[in-house]
Structure formats: C-alpha cells, structure tokens
Design a protein around this motif. Structure first.
Motif, PDB file in Angstrom:
ATOM      1  N   GLN A 139       0.833  -1.202   0.000  1.00 52.99           N
ATOM      2  CA  GLN A 139       0.000   0.000   0.000  1.00 52.99           C
ATOM      3  C   GLN A 139       0.869   1.254   0.000  1.00 52.99           C
ATOM      4  OE1 GLN A 139      -1.719   1.204   3.779  1.00 52.99           O
ATOM      5  NE2 GLN A 139      -3.703   1.614   2.790  1.00 52.99           N
ATOM      6  N   HIS A 140       1.892   1.274   0.840  1.00 56.81           N
ATOM      7  CA  HIS A 140       2.747   2.458   0.922  1.00 56.81           C
ATOM      8  C   HIS A 140       3.674   2.580  -0.287  1.00 56.81           C
ATOM      9  CE1 HIS A 140       2.370   3.841   5.370  1.00 56.81           C
ATOM     10  NE2 HIS A 140       1.206   3.666   4.782  1.00 56.81           N
ATOM     11  N   LEU A 141       3.973   1.462  -0.929  1.00 58.24           N
ATOM     12  CA  LEU A 141       4.729   1.536  -2.180  1.00 58.24           C
ATOM     13  C   LEU A 141       3.944   2.334  -3.216  1.00 58.24           C
ATOM     14  CD1 LEU A 141       7.155   0.587  -3.945  1.00 58.24           C
ATOM     15  CD2 LEU A 141       5.760  -1.404  -4.554  1.00 58.24           C
ATOM     16  N   VAL A 142       2.632   2.122  -3.254  1.00 56.15           N
ATOM     17  CA  VAL A 142       1.776   2.867  -4.189  1.00 56.15           C
ATOM     18  C   VAL A 142       1.592   4.303  -3.722  1.00 56.15           C
ATOM     19  CG1 VAL A 142      -0.540   3.017  -5.206  1.00 56.15           C
ATOM     20  CG2 VAL A 142       0.585   0.790  -4.970  1.00 56.15           C
ATOM     21  N   LEU A 143       1.317   4.492  -2.423  1.00 52.46           N
ATOM     22  CA  LEU A 143       1.036   5.829  -1.898  1.00 52.46           C
ATOM     23  C   LEU A 143       2.246   6.746  -1.957  1.00 52.46           C
ATOM     24  CD1 LEU A 143      -1.109   5.436   1.357  1.00 52.46           C
ATOM     25  CD2 LEU A 143      -1.805   6.396  -0.829  1.00 52.46           C
ATOM     26  N   TYR A 144       3.416   6.191  -1.720  1.00 55.93           N
ATOM     27  CA  TYR A 144       4.615   7.015  -1.554  1.00 55.93           C
ATOM     28  C   TYR A 144       5.481   7.065  -2.797  1.00 55.93           C
ATOM     29  CZ  TYR A 144       7.710   9.335   1.854  1.00 55.93           C
ATOM     30  OH  TYR A 144       8.430  10.254   2.587  1.00 55.93           O
ATOM     31  N   HIS A 145       5.342   6.056  -3.652  1.00 55.02           N
ATOM     32  CA  HIS A 145       6.220   5.958  -4.799  1.00 55.02           C
ATOM     33  C   HIS A 145       5.454   5.949  -6.122  1.00 55.02           C
ATOM     34  CE1 HIS A 145       8.840   4.459  -1.531  1.00 55.02           C
ATOM     35  NE2 HIS A 145       9.837   4.901  -2.264  1.00 55.02           N
ATOM     36  N   LEU A 146       4.779   4.848  -6.396  1.00 54.48           N
ATOM     37  CA  LEU A 146       4.229   4.640  -7.734  1.00 54.48           C
ATOM     38  C   LEU A 146       3.180   5.670  -8.116  1.00 54.48           C
ATOM     39  CD1 LEU A 146       4.198   2.918 -10.266  1.00 54.48           C
ATOM     40  CD2 LEU A 146       2.484   1.457  -9.173  1.00 54.48           C
ATOM     41  N   LEU A 187       3.717   8.568 -11.042  1.00 55.01           N
ATOM     42  CA  LEU A 187       2.916   8.654 -12.269  1.00 55.01           C
ATOM     43  C   LEU A 187       2.277  10.026 -12.421  1.00 55.01           C
ATOM     44  CD1 LEU A 187       1.167   5.156 -12.207  1.00 55.01           C
ATOM     45  CD2 LEU A 187       3.087   5.875 -13.652  1.00 55.01           C
ATOM     46  N   ILE A 188       1.768  10.574 -11.326  1.00 51.56           N
ATOM     47  CA  ILE A 188       1.137  11.894 -11.377  1.00 51.56           C
ATOM     48  C   ILE A 188       2.163  12.959 -11.750  1.00 51.56           C
ATOM     49  CG2 ILE A 188       0.023  13.683  -9.979  1.00 51.56           C
ATOM     50  CD1 ILE A 188      -1.343  11.401  -8.417  1.00 51.56           C
ATOM     51  N   ALA A 189       3.331  12.921 -11.108  1.00 51.22           N
ATOM     52  CA  ALA A 189       4.370  13.915 -11.413  1.00 51.22           C
ATOM     53  C   ALA A 189       4.853  13.780 -12.850  1.00 51.22           C
ATOM     54  CB  ALA A 189       5.536  13.756 -10.439  1.00 51.22           C
ATOM     55  N   LEU A 190       5.000  12.541 -13.326  1.00 52.90           N
ATOM     56  CA  LEU A 190       5.480  12.322 -14.691  1.00 52.90           C
ATOM     57  C   LEU A 190       4.469  12.801 -15.728  1.00 52.90           C
ATOM     58  CD1 LEU A 190       7.962  11.135 -16.119  1.00 52.90           C
ATOM     59  CD2 LEU A 190       6.766   8.939 -16.221  1.00 52.90           C
ATOM     60  N   SER A 191       3.201  12.814 -15.356  1.00 52.63           N
ATOM     61  CA  SER A 191       2.163  13.279 -16.290  1.00 52.63           C
ATOM     62  C   SER A 191       2.172  14.794 -16.460  1.00 52.63           C
ATOM     63  CB  SER A 191       0.786  12.829 -15.800  1.00 52.63           C
ATOM     64  OG  SER A 191       0.348  13.600 -14.688  1.00 52.63           O
ATOM     65  N   ASP A 192       2.890  15.507 -15.603  1.00 52.06           N
ATOM     66  CA  ASP A 192       2.992  16.975 -15.661  1.00 52.06           C
ATOM     67  C   ASP A 192       1.602  17.621 -15.713  1.00 52.06           C
ATOM     68  OD1 ASP A 192       3.978  19.543 -15.864  1.00 52.06           O
ATOM     69  OD2 ASP A 192       4.340  19.422 -18.027  1.00 52.06           O
ATOM     70  N   PRO A 193       0.824  17.503 -14.634  1.00 48.28           N
ATOM     71  CA  PRO A 193      -0.556  18.006 -14.669  1.00 48.28           C
ATOM     72  C   PRO A 193      -0.699  19.510 -14.474  1.00 48.28           C
ATOM     73  CG  PRO A 193      -0.090  17.087 -12.520  1.00 48.28           C
ATOM     74  CD  PRO A 193       1.148  16.860 -13.345  1.00 48.28           C
ATOM     75  N   LEU A 194       0.380  20.195 -14.097  1.00 46.76           N
ATOM     76  CA  LEU A 194       0.269  21.612 -13.758  1.00 46.76           C
ATOM     77  C   LEU A 194      -0.315  22.466 -14.891  1.00 46.76           C
ATOM     78  CD1 LEU A 194       0.701  23.546 -11.421  1.00 46.76           C
ATOM     79  CD2 LEU A 194       3.020  23.959 -12.264  1.00 46.76           C
ATOM     80  N   TRP A 209      12.558  -2.954   0.377  1.00 46.51           N
ATOM     81  CA  TRP A 209      13.952  -3.035  -0.040  1.00 46.51           C
ATOM     82  C   TRP A 209      14.117  -2.852  -1.553  1.00 46.51           C
ATOM     83  CZ3 TRP A 209      17.191  -7.952   1.591  1.00 46.51           C
ATOM     84  CH2 TRP A 209      18.468  -7.890   1.029  1.00 46.51           C
ATOM     85  N   ILE A 210      13.406  -3.665  -2.338  1.00 45.34           N
ATOM     86  CA  ILE A 210      13.714  -3.743  -3.770  1.00 45.34           C
ATOM     87  C   ILE A 210      12.878  -2.792  -4.634  1.00 45.34           C
ATOM     88  CG2 ILE A 210      13.891  -5.279  -5.767  1.00 45.34           C
ATOM     89  CD1 ILE A 210      14.483  -7.547  -3.733  1.00 45.34           C
ATOM     90  N   PRO A 211      11.552  -2.962  -4.740  1.00 43.37           N
ATOM     91  CA  PRO A 211      10.814  -2.075  -5.655  1.00 43.37           C
ATOM     92  C   PRO A 211      10.843  -0.609  -5.237  1.00 43.37           C
ATOM     93  CG  PRO A 211       9.292  -3.462  -4.419  1.00 43.37           C
ATOM     94  CD  PRO A 211      10.669  -3.980  -4.144  1.00 43.37           C
ATOM     95  N   ALA A 212      10.819  -0.351  -3.927  1.00 46.64           N
ATOM     96  CA  ALA A 212      10.859   1.044  -3.478  1.00 46.64           C
ATOM     97  C   ALA A 212      12.182   1.694  -3.877  1.00 46.64           C
ATOM     98  CB  ALA A 212      10.663   1.118  -1.964  1.00 46.64           C
ATOM     99  N   ALA A 213      13.291   0.967  -3.671  1.00 44.90           N
ATOM    100  CA  ALA A 213      14.595   1.513  -4.058  1.00 44.90           C
ATOM    101  C   ALA A 213      14.712   1.632  -5.576  1.00 44.90           C
ATOM    102  CB  ALA A 213      15.712   0.628  -3.505  1.00 44.90           C
TER     103      ALA A 213
END
Length: 276
Positions: A72-79, A83-90, A234-238
């Motif tokens: 859950q936190h992998l999605v909330l904090y990372h993924l 994705l939102i930042a990469l979409s450049d929504p500003l 350890w792995i996907p978050a890093a």
C-alpha cells in the motif's frame, strides 16, 4: 465484485481528494488544455491507484497484513505520486477555474522550505523510517486517527517529493533544482530504503507483532509476512529511485541535444499540443 470498490472504512478526505483531482483535471481539459494522451493516462492511473489502496477493499488487507501494508505504501509514496508527477498536470490544472488564486505567503514559505532538495530527501526517508519504528507502527495500526495520519502524510509527502524530482524544468515552479541535484537526491534516498528493507527482511521476525494482535488476512506466518514486507521496502521502493534517475538522465540528454518548446521535454510518441 462490488465489494472490492466499497470502502473498508469510509474516509471523507479520500473521496474529496479524488473528486478535486479528477474535477480540476477535467475542467482544465474542458477549458482548452491539450496534454498528450499518454500524460492523461499516467495521471488517471496515478490518481486511481492512490485512491484504490486508501479507500477500497485493498485497504482492509493493508490493515491486516504487514506485506500488504508495505505494498500500500509503495503505491502511496512511490508509484502513484511518480505517475502523477510524470504526467505533468500543472499546465492542465492552471486552466481550471480558480487556479489563479494566490496561495497565502505563509503557505508558499512552507512549501519552499519543504521543497529544498536536502530537506525533501531527509523528510522522504525520515517518514518511511518513522512509521516503521515498531512501537510507532503498533500504535498507528490500532488507532484510526493515527492510521489516517500515517497514510495521508505518506501520500502528501510522496507527491511533494516526486513533483520536485520530475517536474519539467523552466516551467516557472517555485523550486526548480537542476537535473544533477535531483539525481543526487534520488541516489541518496535509495540507500537508506535498502538498509531499512534489508533490516526488516533479515532481522528479528517479531518486529511487527501488532498483526498477531489484529489477525492476518491470509494464513502467513509472522516471519513470512515480515520477509515479504521487507523485500517490498527493499527492492521495488529503491528501484523507483533508479527509474526516476534514468528518466531525468534521458530528459537531460534530450534537452542538451536541443531543447524543444522552450526547454520543456517532448517525447517522440507525444501528440497534441502541450500547454504551459
């Protein structure tokens, strides 16, 4: 099937957050913003993934399984924030009604402080470490208020961090560090996450006994549950740091080769007109 979309515990803030995120973007599109299709898809996936782990049946598993909590936190904090930042929504948000309203100066000062690269990196790692302190985690999983505070602090700081890392350069942002600085921060936050995840995965198997008190959603042993949770930390978050650094290196290289559209990145598969 419907039960998977029904909130395990109703959270008005999650509903409001989803409504604002969707409405602001939809209104920006309706008022003439024309982001590329792939940016719209990334934004939608990011928003919906964060909502799903906070406010659907998936939240039940996160409360009753340590490994599910770490996912859950992998999605909330990372993924999701990535994705939102990469979409450049500003540029799209700026087209929405009311977007020109000035934020209070105190809020701007706080934002500038939190978005200083060193502060952002320390806060990013610090929040992970804090909520994984066994005694703190125990209290958070047994208190609804602390549980919500934990999730929302991770979601908000994740959005701030990944926006600082991935926002296009030269877009008039309040804090706009260079690509080199961003990459250094991404590398710097990667190693503490590896250390935390490795300690959880390979350390004592009774660190998070709160799940023995509440009961586990699946018949995993405490050692297995903690091992899987540690590996996720350890792995996907890093690896998200690696993906972020590679994304920035590619963007940096393209801009040095010849900036297009005033220095803003434009990928080959992008179609449509970028608004900024």
């Amino acid at each position: 099937m419907v039960k998977w979309f029904v909130p395990w515990e109703f959270d008005p803030a999650a509903v409001l957050g989803l409504a604002v995120a969707v409405a602001a973007y939809a209104l920006g599109l309706a008022r003439g913003a024309r982001p590329a299709y792939w940016r719209r898809v990334l934004y939608g996936l990011g928003v919906l993934s964060m909502y799903a782990v906070m406010h659907t049946r998936l939240d039940y598993f996160a409360q009753y399984l340590f490994s599910a909590h770490r996912a859950q936190h992998l999605v909330l904090y990372h993924l999701g924030p990535f994705l939102i930042a990469l979409s450049d929504p500003l540029p799209v948000w700026r087209r929405a009604p009311g977007a020109a309203v000035q934020a209070p100066r105190s809020a701007v000062r706080v934002y500038r402080c939190l978005q200083q690269p060193a502060v952002a990196g320390l806060l990013f790692v610090g929040l992970i470490a804090f909520w994984l302190i066994p005694s703190v985690h125990f209290d958070a999983m047994l208190s609804r208020d602390l549980y919500l505070l934990m999730n929302w602090s991770m979601a908000i700081d994740g959005l701030l961090f990944w926006w600082l890392m991935l926002a296009p350069r030269g877009g008039g942002h309040l804090v706009d560090p260079g690509y080199g600085t961003r990459i250094v921060v991404l590398v710097a936050v990667m190693f503490p996450q590896i250390a935390i995840g490795a300690f959880i995965a390979l350390g004592p198997s009774d660190l998070y006994d709160v799940y023995a008190v509440c009961g586990r959603a699946f018949p995993l042993s405490p050692a297995q549950d903690q091992l899987y949770g540690g590996l996720i930390t350890w792995i996907p978050a890093a690896m998200m740091s690696v993906v972020g650094a590679l994304t920035l290196l590619r963007r940096w290289r393209r801009e040095e080769a010849g900036p297009v559209g005033g220095g803003r990145e434009r990928l080959p598969q992008e179609s449509g007109r970028e608004n900024g």
